[in-house]
Write a protein that holds these residues in place. Structure first.
Motif, PDB file in Angstrom:
ATOM      1  N   CYS A  90      27.461  55.802  18.511  1.00 56.99           N
ATOM      2  CA  CYS A  90      27.787  54.444  18.090  1.00 56.99           C
ATOM      3  C   CYS A  90      28.289  53.623  19.270  1.00 56.99           C
ATOM      4  O   CYS A  90      28.919  54.162  20.177  1.00 56.99           O
ATOM      5  CB  CYS A  90      28.858  54.451  17.004  1.00 56.99           C
ATOM      6  N   ALA A  91      28.031  52.339  19.224  1.00 54.79           N
ATOM      7  CA  ALA A  91      28.558  51.399  20.204  1.00 54.79           C
ATOM      8  C   ALA A  91      29.578  50.516  19.497  1.00 54.79           C
ATOM      9  O   ALA A  91      29.270  49.900  18.484  1.00 54.79           O
ATOM     10  CB  ALA A  91      27.431  50.556  20.794  1.00 54.79           C
ATOM     11  N   VAL A  92      30.808  50.489  20.045  1.00 53.78           N
ATOM     12  CA  VAL A  92      31.888  49.683  19.485  1.00 53.78           C
ATOM     13  C   VAL A  92      32.187  48.589  20.493  1.00 53.78           C
ATOM     14  O   VAL A  92      32.191  48.823  21.707  1.00 53.78           O
ATOM     15  CB  VAL A  92      33.131  50.554  19.227  1.00 53.78           C
ATOM     16  N   GLN A  93      32.462  47.378  20.000  1.00 52.87           N
ATOM     17  CA  GLN A  93      32.705  46.269  20.913  1.00 52.87           C
ATOM     18  C   GLN A  93      33.947  45.481  20.510  1.00 52.87           C
ATOM     19  O   GLN A  93      34.350  45.496  19.358  1.00 52.87           O
ATOM     20  CB  GLN A  93      31.499  45.338  20.969  1.00 52.87           C
ATOM     21  N   ILE A 134      32.043  47.384  15.031  1.00 51.10           N
ATOM     22  CA  ILE A 134      30.936  48.277  15.365  1.00 51.10           C
ATOM     23  C   ILE A 134      29.731  47.405  15.726  1.00 51.10           C
ATOM     24  O   ILE A 134      29.426  46.450  15.029  1.00 51.10           O
ATOM     25  CB  ILE A 134      30.638  49.226  14.181  1.00 51.10           C
ATOM     26  N   SER A 135      29.092  47.725  16.835  1.00 56.14           N
ATOM     27  CA  SER A 135      27.900  46.979  17.233  1.00 56.14           C
ATOM     28  C   SER A 135      26.679  47.567  16.538  1.00 56.14           C
ATOM     29  O   SER A 135      25.960  46.883  15.827  1.00 56.14           O
ATOM     30  CB  SER A 135      27.718  47.023  18.741  1.00 56.14           C
ATOM     31  N   ARG A 136      26.461  48.868  16.760  1.00 52.72           N
ATOM     32  CA  ARG A 136      25.384  49.572  16.071  1.00 52.72           C
ATOM     33  C   ARG A 136      25.517  51.057  16.284  1.00 52.72           C
ATOM     34  O   ARG A 136      26.187  51.501  17.210  1.00 52.72           O
ATOM     35  CB  ARG A 136      24.007  49.077  16.500  1.00 52.72           C
ATOM     36  N   CYS A 137      24.871  51.841  15.446  1.00 50.13           N
ATOM     37  CA  CYS A 137      24.835  53.294  15.568  1.00 50.13           C
ATOM     38  C   CYS A 137      23.386  53.756  15.518  1.00 50.13           C
ATOM     39  O   CYS A 137      22.531  53.081  14.941  1.00 50.13           O
ATOM     40  CB  CYS A 137      25.615  53.953  14.439  1.00 50.13           C
ATOM     41  N   TRP A 138      23.129  54.913  16.092  1.00 48.12           N
ATOM     42  CA  TRP A 138      21.773  55.454  16.104  1.00 48.12           C
ATOM     43  C   TRP A 138      21.850  56.968  16.129  1.00 48.12           C
ATOM     44  O   TRP A 138      22.868  57.558  16.456  1.00 48.12           O
ATOM     45  CB  TRP A 138      20.956  54.904  17.262  1.00 48.12           C
ATOM     46  N   LEU A 139      20.734  57.580  15.781  1.00 48.43           N
ATOM     47  CA  LEU A 139      20.624  59.044  15.798  1.00 48.43           C
ATOM     48  C   LEU A 139      20.087  59.460  17.161  1.00 48.43           C
ATOM     49  O   LEU A 139      19.085  58.921  17.614  1.00 48.43           O
ATOM     50  CB  LEU A 139      19.698  59.528  14.693  1.00 48.43           C
TER      51      LEU A 139
END
Length: 140
Positions: A90-93, A134-139
């Protein structure tokens, strides 16, 4: 010539002039059949893709809360909903008053036996932030 013969001749002349003969009708029918077949194949492929899209690939995130720690840090909490045993990144900003990114952190969330979890991370900032999310999450 008779009246019907003249109409027939003039109709044939017009058909020939504007390409409305038997041959062009056959070509038009073939094109329509091919086009219809392509549409059916594309639709069938779409149905198969949608039908077999498994739940294992689903990933949902939601912002829960943020707390401004000081002028150089913000604590961000978010919930993550992913299939058990699936690791996630995940990217947190952190954003300032002008909605510019003043902090960013990539978090590797390890696999868990739980489907729903709340993750809390501290994001360092270059200046005072007014929110963290949260910016976005990915697998991976």
């Amino acid at each position: 010539m008779t009246d019907t013969g003249q109409r027939s001749t003039s109709t044939r002349d017009l058909d020939a002039r504007y390409g409305r003969g038997q041959r062009s009708r056959r070509v038009e029918k073939r094109i329509l059949w091919v086009l219809g077949g392509v549409i059916v194949v594309v639709f069938a492929a779409w149905v198969v893709l949608v039908a077999f899209d498994g739940d294992n690939a689903s990933l949902e995130t939601r912002d829960v809360a943020h707390t401004i720690v000081d002028e150089h840090a913000v604590e961000v909490s978010f919930s993550i909903n992913v299939a058990p045993g699936t690791p996630t990144v995940c990217a947190v900003q952190a954003l300032n008053e002008a909605h510019a990114i003043v902090g960013w952190k990539i978090i590797e969330v390890p696999a868990s036996t739980e489907r729903n979890r709340v993750i809390t991370e501290v994001v360092r900032t270059s200046e005072q932030s007014n929110t963290g999310l949260i910016s976005r999450c990915w697998l991976p």
